[in-house]
Scaffold this active site. Structure first.
Site, PDB file in Angstrom:
ATOM      1  N   HIS A 343       0.801  -1.229   0.000  1.00  0.00           N
ATOM      2  CA  HIS A 343       0.000   0.000   0.000  1.00  0.00           C
ATOM      3  C   HIS A 343       0.836   1.283   0.000  1.00  0.00           C
ATOM      4  O   HIS A 343       0.426   2.291  -0.534  1.00  0.00           O
ATOM      5  CB  HIS A 343      -0.994  -0.004   1.172  1.00  0.00           C
ATOM      6  CG  HIS A 343      -0.377   0.294   2.506  1.00  0.00           C
ATOM      7  ND1 HIS A 343       0.358  -0.634   3.213  1.00  0.00           N
ATOM      8  CD2 HIS A 343      -0.363   1.429   3.250  1.00  0.00           C
ATOM      9  CE1 HIS A 343       0.772  -0.096   4.347  1.00  0.00           C
ATOM     10  NE2 HIS A 343       0.355   1.161   4.388  1.00  0.00           N
ATOM     11  N   ASP A 344       2.028   1.244   0.596  1.00  0.00           N
ATOM     12  CA  ASP A 344       2.830   2.469   0.699  1.00  0.00           C
ATOM     13  C   ASP A 344       3.993   2.517  -0.292  1.00  0.00           C
ATOM     14  O   ASP A 344       4.952   3.271  -0.082  1.00  0.00           O
ATOM     15  CB  ASP A 344       3.368   2.625   2.135  1.00  0.00           C
ATOM     16  CG  ASP A 344       2.399   3.370   3.044  1.00  0.00           C
ATOM     17  OD1 ASP A 344       1.536   4.108   2.521  1.00  0.00           O
ATOM     18  OD2 ASP A 344       2.502   3.221   4.276  1.00  0.00           O
ATOM     19  N   LYS A 347       5.452   5.789  -1.171  1.00  0.00           N
ATOM     20  CA  LYS A 347       6.253   6.527  -0.184  1.00  0.00           C
ATOM     21  C   LYS A 347       7.740   6.492  -0.517  1.00  0.00           C
ATOM     22  O   LYS A 347       8.528   7.259   0.025  1.00  0.00           O
ATOM     23  CB  LYS A 347       6.042   5.942   1.215  1.00  0.00           C
ATOM     24  CG  LYS A 347       4.950   6.628   1.978  1.00  0.00           C
ATOM     25  CD  LYS A 347       5.072   6.318   3.447  1.00  0.00           C
ATOM     26  CE  LYS A 347       3.903   6.931   4.196  1.00  0.00           C
ATOM     27  NZ  LYS A 347       3.835   6.429   5.555  1.00  0.00           N
ATOM     28  N   HIS A 372       1.506   9.998  -2.279  1.00  0.00           N
ATOM     29  CA  HIS A 372       2.002   8.611  -2.297  1.00  0.00           C
ATOM     30  C   HIS A 372       0.933   7.555  -2.631  1.00  0.00           C
ATOM     31  O   HIS A 372       1.242   6.598  -3.344  1.00  0.00           O
ATOM     32  CB  HIS A 372       2.790   8.273  -1.018  1.00  0.00           C
ATOM     33  CG  HIS A 372       1.970   7.914   0.171  1.00  0.00           C
ATOM     34  ND1 HIS A 372       1.564   8.823   1.109  1.00  0.00           N
ATOM     35  CD2 HIS A 372       1.481   6.715   0.591  1.00  0.00           C
ATOM     36  CE1 HIS A 372       0.866   8.220   2.043  1.00  0.00           C
ATOM     37  NE2 HIS A 372       0.795   6.929   1.760  1.00  0.00           N
ATOM     38  N   HIS A 396      -6.043   3.724   0.488  1.00  0.00           N
ATOM     39  CA  HIS A 396      -5.909   3.488   1.927  1.00  0.00           C
ATOM     40  C   HIS A 396      -5.973   4.756   2.778  1.00  0.00           C
ATOM     41  O   HIS A 396      -6.138   4.679   3.989  1.00  0.00           O
ATOM     42  CB  HIS A 396      -4.644   2.667   2.252  1.00  0.00           C
ATOM     43  CG  HIS A 396      -3.349   3.390   2.073  1.00  0.00           C
ATOM     44  ND1 HIS A 396      -2.694   3.443   0.862  1.00  0.00           N
ATOM     45  CD2 HIS A 396      -2.570   4.073   2.940  1.00  0.00           C
ATOM     46  CE1 HIS A 396      -1.565   4.124   0.999  1.00  0.00           C
ATOM     47  NE2 HIS A 396      -1.466   4.522   2.253  1.00  0.00           N
ATOM     48  N   HIS A 397      -5.876   5.934   2.161  1.00  0.00           N
ATOM     49  CA  HIS A 397      -6.047   7.173   2.942  1.00  0.00           C
ATOM     50  C   HIS A 397      -7.375   7.860   2.624  1.00  0.00           C
ATOM     51  O   HIS A 397      -7.602   8.986   3.067  1.00  0.00           O
ATOM     52  CB  HIS A 397      -4.891   8.142   2.681  1.00  0.00           C
ATOM     53  CG  HIS A 397      -3.618   7.735   3.364  1.00  0.00           C
ATOM     54  ND1 HIS A 397      -3.469   7.698   4.737  1.00  0.00           N
ATOM     55  CD2 HIS A 397      -2.415   7.332   2.856  1.00  0.00           C
ATOM     56  CE1 HIS A 397      -2.244   7.298   5.041  1.00  0.00           C
ATOM     57  NE2 HIS A 397      -1.578   7.053   3.916  1.00  0.00           N
ATOM     58  N   ASP A 425      -4.301   0.386   8.457  1.00  0.00           N
ATOM     59  CA  ASP A 425      -3.193   1.341   8.305  1.00  0.00           C
ATOM     60  C   ASP A 425      -3.167   2.334   9.470  1.00  0.00           C
ATOM     61  O   ASP A 425      -2.119   2.594  10.058  1.00  0.00           O
ATOM     62  CB  ASP A 425      -3.360   2.082   6.970  1.00  0.00           C
ATOM     63  CG  ASP A 425      -2.214   3.029   6.694  1.00  0.00           C
ATOM     64  OD1 ASP A 425      -1.048   2.610   6.825  1.00  0.00           O
ATOM     65  OD2 ASP A 425      -2.473   4.193   6.344  1.00  0.00           O
TER      66      ASP A 425
HETATM   67 FE   LIG Z   1       0.104   5.617   3.327  1.00  0.00          FE
HETATM   68 FE   LIG Z   2       0.748   3.039   5.583  1.00  0.00          FE
END
Ligand SMILES: [Fe+2]
Ligand SMILES: [Fe+2]
Length: 484
Positions: A343-344, A347, A372, A396-397, A425
């Protein structure tokens, strides 16, 4: 060549629902390009160049297969040194320094060149005054050798270990480990010399140099610097092979092996060219092999900052437990687990000066951070079989009230898996140390999250999390102290 000795027996069976290793790695290579600020498609262009060099040098088909995979994942260990680089330059932009230093000849004895000094001046101690920054540059210059050794060791060791983890051969692992070695013995991490350096690594070093310089300064300058560094950085035979291909107009991207011209979408064209070069084009990955690759890339993301050293794996564990409590079937569980592990990915583009910042982010830093999830979705969406996974991971955010990011999606557009992932998360982040606060206990984290239920976080998912939170691995000691 991909070794099958450590992998589940169904690894090489056909399944139209599964990507091949090259389809998966060519997409994920865009994530590796982010780590050190390379131009998008760097790993893929380097792969095409390296394979042309290897063919010119008469490599065997086995060596070509080992090299192909090494070229795709050559930067898989780079995130392991990001936090250390950020610390060396006093909280500056590690990606800018790593990217800029690829154009510098830092092996020459004597005082640093003006361009090197400018690169450092622009990036060291962003919060310091002129005298502090000057002192930091002098300190870096005095410790250049030991810093290079440490940074290289971190990336090469981690890279080789991840290559082994995803089932590639020892020759491929060795090539990734020796990428920074130089022909005259002035490289790192072992100071290997001449023929004692893996032949694959010698080709990779030339190929990556060619792409970096060609993108920044053009093909002729790339060739000029290559000649100038022959027998110092680079194996003279590999340089000769590049020269011959260059003279015959057979080296650069416009002559792609598939005949695809870099026109409307250069990234798509070069990816197709690299997939066409794969030694195992039609072999589909087994589910367990895909899981291994996802776990390895979760480690790449988590290694970037000491504050997230097991974040992706922690999110995946929390998501699986919530999903299990809610009765998700094995297929949806597998999809969710992979989305959580990856998921990240986006980043990797965020400099550690932002990720590890102990104070509030300013507006510009916050907008870099907020990009991200979109990048995660773009990278994963390149794999046809990962389109749904990309949507889940990229959301996810997002929040039920539509106030999340990057797309402000409302609850009606968030799947159950996206809701579970978002919740997992938040829970994992709260129970981990951050630069600006210590980890909350599971009980404190649930109390904090409860304020956002049901407005922003899904009530049924939260109920499931509350039931299983005690069984999710608790907060782990941060390794921040190791790099502080
Ligand atoms: Fe994230
Ligand atoms: Fe995360």
């Amino acid at each position: 060549m991909i070794s099958t000795k450590n992998l589940p027996s169904e690894t090489m069976t056909d399944s139209a629902a599964a990507p091949s290793l090259s389809e998966l790695l060519t997409a994920l290579s865009f994530a590796l390009d982010l780590i050190e600020g390379a131009a998008p498609g760097h790993a893929l262009r380097t792969c095409v160049l390296g394979m042309r060099l290897a063919r010119e040098l008469g490599f065997s088909s086995i060596a070509m297969a080992d090299l192909y995979h090494a070229l795709l994942v050559k930067d898989i260990g780079c995130s392991a040194s990001s936090a250390r680089m950020c610390q060396i330059i006093g909280g500056g932009d590690d990606r800018a320094v790593k990217s800029g230093s690829k154009l510098e000849d830092w092996t020459r004895p004597g005082p640093p060149k003006l361009s090197t000094l400018r690169l450092l001046w622009d990036n060291v101690l962003p919060e310091g005054n002129r005298m502090q920054r000057l002192n930091r540059i002098l300190h870096i210059a005095r410790n250049q050798q030991s810093n290079n050794q440490e940074i290289s060791q971190l990336r090469c060791d981690r890279g080789a270990s991840l290559v082994r983890k995803i089932g590639m051969t020892e020759q491929t692992a060795l090539a990734v480990r020796s990428l920074d070695e130089h022909w005259d013995g002035s490289g790192y991490p072992q100071g290997l010399k001449g023929a004692s350096i893996s032949p694959l690594a010698r080709v990779m070093a030339v190929a990556q140099h060619l792409d970096v310089f060609a993108v920044e300064q053009g093909a002729e300058q790339a060739m000029f610097v290559l000649r100038e560094r022959s027998e110092r950085w680079f194996d003279p035979e590999t340089v000769k092979a590049a020269e011959s291909l260059h003279q015959r107009r057979a080296l650069w991207q416009q002559r792609s092996p598939t005949g695809i011209q870099a026109s409307t979408d250069p990234a798509k064209a070069v990816r197709a060219a690299v997939i066409a070069l794969s030694p195992h084009q039609t072999k589909r990955l087994s589910g367990s092999h895909i899981d291994l690759v996802c776990e390895a890339f979760a480690e790449v993301v988590d290694a970037k900052s000491p504050f997230t050293h097991r974040h992706s794996k922690g999110v995946a564990e929390a998501a699986r437990k919530i999903a299990s409590a809610m009765g998700l079937g094995p297929d949806r569980m597998q999809l969710l687990n992979r989305a959580a592990l990856l998921h990240d990915l986006g980043k990797l583009r965020v400099p550690n000066s932002i990720l590890d910042k102990p104070t509030k982010l300013d507006d510009a830093q916050w907008s870099v951070m907020q990009e991200h999830p979109r990048l995660t979705r773009t990278i994963l969406g390149r794999v046809t079989q990962f389109r749904e996974l990309a949507d889940i991971a990229g959301a996810h955010h997002e929040r039920l009230d539509g106030a999340g990011y990057p797309n402000r999606l409302a609850g009606s557009r968030l799947s159950l898996e996206a809701r579970i992932l978002g919740l997992a998360d938040v829970y994992s982040a709260l129970t981990e140390d951050r630069p600006y606060r210590a980890a909350f206990s599971p009980r404190e984290a649930l109390a904090i999250m409860g304020r956002d239920v049901p407005g922003r976080l899904d009530a049924a998912c939260f109920e499931a999390l509350s039931a299983v939170a005690g069984t999710v691995a608790g907060p782990t000691p941060s390794v921040a102290a190791n790099v502080a």
